[in-house]
Design a protein around this motif. Structure first.
Motif, PDB file in Angstrom:
ATOM      1  N   TYR A 153       6.100   4.051  -0.179  1.00 30.43           N
ATOM      2  CA  TYR A 153       5.696   5.378  -0.659  1.00 30.43           C
ATOM      3  C   TYR A 153       6.933   6.214  -0.959  1.00 30.43           C
ATOM      4  CZ  TYR A 153       3.217   9.730  -1.284  1.00 30.43           C
ATOM      5  OH  TYR A 153       2.707  10.883  -1.840  1.00 30.43           O
ATOM      6  N   GLY A 154       7.019   6.687  -2.200  1.00 25.56           N
ATOM      7  CA  GLY A 154       8.182   7.478  -2.593  1.00 25.56           C
ATOM      8  C   GLY A 154       7.851   8.918  -2.910  1.00 25.56           C
ATOM      9  N   GLY A 155       6.542   9.248  -3.077  1.00 30.22           N
ATOM     10  CA  GLY A 155       6.169  10.626  -3.376  1.00 30.22           C
ATOM     11  C   GLY A 155       6.263  10.977  -4.847  1.00 30.22           C
ATOM     12  N   SER A 156       6.249   9.947  -5.694  1.00 34.85           N
ATOM     13  CA  SER A 156       6.216  10.172  -7.138  1.00 34.85           C
ATOM     14  C   SER A 156       5.111   9.255  -7.663  1.00 34.85           C
ATOM     15  CB  SER A 156       7.569   9.789  -7.727  1.00 34.85           C
ATOM     16  OG  SER A 156       7.460   9.652  -9.115  1.00 34.85           O
ATOM     17  N   LEU A 157       4.033   9.854  -8.179  1.00 36.40           N
ATOM     18  CA  LEU A 157       2.850   9.063  -8.526  1.00 36.40           C
ATOM     19  C   LEU A 157       3.203   7.831  -9.360  1.00 36.40           C
ATOM     20  CD1 LEU A 157      -0.187   8.498  -8.907  1.00 36.40           C
ATOM     21  CD2 LEU A 157      -0.145  10.132 -10.796  1.00 36.40           C
TER      22      LEU A 157
ATOM     23  N   ILE B  42      -2.727  -1.276  -3.176  1.00 37.64           N
ATOM     24  CA  ILE B  42      -3.511  -0.056  -3.392  1.00 37.64           C
ATOM     25  C   ILE B  42      -2.619   1.178  -3.323  1.00 37.64           C
ATOM     26  CG2 ILE B  42      -4.185   0.088  -0.926  1.00 37.64           C
ATOM     27  CD1 ILE B  42      -6.936   1.158  -1.969  1.00 37.64           C
ATOM     28  N   TYR B  43      -2.868   2.098  -4.261  1.00 39.30           N
ATOM     29  CA  TYR B  43      -2.263   3.425  -4.224  1.00 39.30           C
ATOM     30  C   TYR B  43      -3.365   4.412  -3.869  1.00 39.30           C
ATOM     31  CZ  TYR B  43      -0.432   7.911  -5.329  1.00 39.30           C
ATOM     32  OH  TYR B  43      -0.053   9.226  -5.199  1.00 39.30           O
TER      33      TYR B  43
ATOM     34  N   TYR C 219       0.854  -1.185   0.000  1.00 43.62           N
ATOM     35  CA  TYR C 219       0.000   0.000   0.000  1.00 43.62           C
ATOM     36  C   TYR C 219       0.888   1.231   0.000  1.00 43.62           C
ATOM     37  CZ  TYR C 219       0.721   0.905   5.017  1.00 43.62           C
ATOM     38  OH  TYR C 219       1.275   1.193   6.230  1.00 43.62           O
ATOM     39  N   SER C 220       0.378   2.278  -0.639  1.00 43.52           N
ATOM     40  CA  SER C 220       1.154   3.479  -0.879  1.00 43.52           C
ATOM     41  C   SER C 220       0.192   4.652  -0.732  1.00 43.52           C
ATOM     42  CB  SER C 220       1.675   3.382  -2.323  1.00 43.52           C
ATOM     43  OG  SER C 220       2.559   4.402  -2.626  1.00 43.52           O
ATOM     44  N   VAL C 221       0.343   5.445   0.311  1.00 44.58           N
ATOM     45  CA  VAL C 221      -0.658   6.487   0.581  1.00 44.58           C
ATOM     46  C   VAL C 221       0.014   7.838   0.805  1.00 44.58           C
ATOM     47  CG1 VAL C 221      -2.662   7.130   1.980  1.00 44.58           C
ATOM     48  CG2 VAL C 221      -2.027   4.739   1.764  1.00 44.58           C
ATOM     49  N   GLY C 222      -0.478   8.864   0.099  1.00 48.71           N
ATOM     50  CA  GLY C 222       0.066  10.213   0.229  1.00 48.71           C
ATOM     51  C   GLY C 222      -0.649  11.024   1.296  1.00 48.71           C
TER      52      GLY C 222
ATOM     53  N   LEU D  30       2.828   4.058  -8.255  1.00 50.59           N
ATOM     54  CA  LEU D  30       1.785   3.275  -8.928  1.00 50.59           C
ATOM     55  C   LEU D  30       2.377   2.083  -9.673  1.00 50.59           C
ATOM     56  CD1 LEU D  30      -0.219   3.431 -11.903  1.00 50.59           C
ATOM     57  CD2 LEU D  30      -1.086   2.875  -9.651  1.00 50.59           C
ATOM     58  N   ASN D  31       3.556   2.298 -10.247  1.00 50.64           N
ATOM     59  CA  ASN D  31       4.188   1.223 -11.010  1.00 50.64           C
ATOM     60  C   ASN D  31       4.486   0.022 -10.107  1.00 50.64           C
ATOM     61  OD1 ASN D  31       5.157   0.638 -13.748  1.00 50.64           O
ATOM     62  ND2 ASN D  31       7.168   0.477 -12.770  1.00 50.64           N
ATOM     63  N   GLN D  32       4.745   0.301  -8.836  1.00 48.48           N
ATOM     64  CA  GLN D  32       4.966  -0.814  -7.896  1.00 48.48           C
ATOM     65  C   GLN D  32       3.657  -1.574  -7.678  1.00 48.48           C
ATOM     66  OE1 GLN D  32       7.651  -0.837  -4.758  1.00 48.48           O
ATOM     67  NE2 GLN D  32       7.981   1.355  -4.797  1.00 48.48           N
TER      68      GLN D  32
END
Ligand code: AFP
Length: 296
Positions: A206-210, A223-224, A177-180, A214-216
């Protein structure tokens, strides 16, 4: 046997294939030019954010080169204050985020170009896209695209972009999961939902680059989200330049997109600067999120 981008576009209508090939030529030049343009410029974009010299250079390159194709009617760029009218006899409207994530450049984190192609005149719903793609300037420059028949990934080599994976599908059950946004600004239901995901064993990335993030999700499942925030109900991501193109890719890869209630692709745009809460990922995870957000 190596499959080139040109080969892979063999079944695609000729004008669209030729536009996609041109976009990849432009991104090839951008990939080589990043190292020389990492500083901040003094100008601001349509969202009043400071631009980098890379944003300005890449934007000009896209506009000049796309104008030469004779295929493009109007370019909508995140870096331009107004749509750029090119050729009334062109066939496509194109939305570009020439270098998304450029605030990441300082630390050599990932950046990407994001492109949406429409035959209908823009602005219109994301559902009307006939193609979308991103070029990720990572350890290897890669290109992920859809023309509405699955999602395909190519890697940039000395011989050009070569097919690496055809018909990508979000793996089940999903690992990441990746959440901004700041956790303190997440609404209670979002916090509770994320805690459940953590309980299920999904790992935070989470890297802070959409596109990087998302590619991950595309490769590992999960989920992004750049959610609605208490400080900013529409979240951060821009509907036309960011959310729509990646939502099209995710849906074509067997996943779902949502603004919390419905597919991102069904949002009627009200303006070029519109933002939307953005949730992208495996169908099961997005349906569960929509249900949790709806439940009293
Ligand atoms: P920049 O182009 O200003 O770097 O913004 C990139 C972006 O719109 C998107 O690529 C990221 O997912 C998101 O911002 C990251 O936002 P946070 O810095 O709030 O995590």
């Amino acid at each position: 046997m190596m499959v080139t981008l040109r080969d892979h576009l063999g079944g695609v209508r000729a004008d669209l294939a030729s536009l996609i090939l041109k976009i990849c030529e432009i991104c090839d030049i951008i990939s080589d030019g990043i190292a020389y343009r990492m500083g901040r410029a003094e100008t601001r974009n349509i969202f009043e954010e400071f631009q980098t010299t890379l944003d300005i250079w890449a934007d000009n390159l896209f506009i000049e080169e796309l104008a030469r194709t004779g295929l493009v009617r109007t370019i909508f760029s995140e870096e331009q204050h107004k749509p750029v009218r090119i050729d009334d006899y062109g066939v496509f409207d194109v939305a570009i985020d020439p270098v998304d994530g450029s605030s990441n450049l300082r630390s050599n984190n990932l950046v990407a170009s994001i492109i949406s192609i429409y035959e209908k005149r823009m602005p219109t719903k994301g559902r009307d896209q006939i193609a979308s793609m991103y070029i990720l300037y990572g350890p290897v420059t890669s290109m992920v695209y859809t023309v509405g028949e699955g999602v395909h990934e190519l890697l940039r080599t000395k011989e050009g972009f070569m097919l690496s994976r055809e018909n990508l599908e979000l793996p089940e059950p999903g690992e990441l999961y990746s959440v901004g946004g700041l956790r303190k600004d997440w609404p209670t239901k979002i916090k509770a939902y994320i805690e459940k995901l953590e309980g299920e064993g999904l790992k935070l990335r989470y890297g802070g680059s959409l596109v990087g993030d998302l590619n991950q999700i595309l490769h590992y499942g999960g989920i992004y989200a750049y959610p609605t925030l208490t400080s900013s109900p529409e979240g951060k991501l821009r509907l036309i330049f960011e959310s729509n193109p990646v939502a099209y890719i995710v849906e074509q890869a067997g996943g779902s997109s949502s603004d919390g209630e419905k597919s991102i692709l069904d949002i009627e745009p009200e303006g070029l600067t519109q933002r939307t809460p953005t949730y992208l990922g495996n169908k099961r995870l997005i349906r569960k999120l929509e249900k949790d957000l709806k439940d009293p």
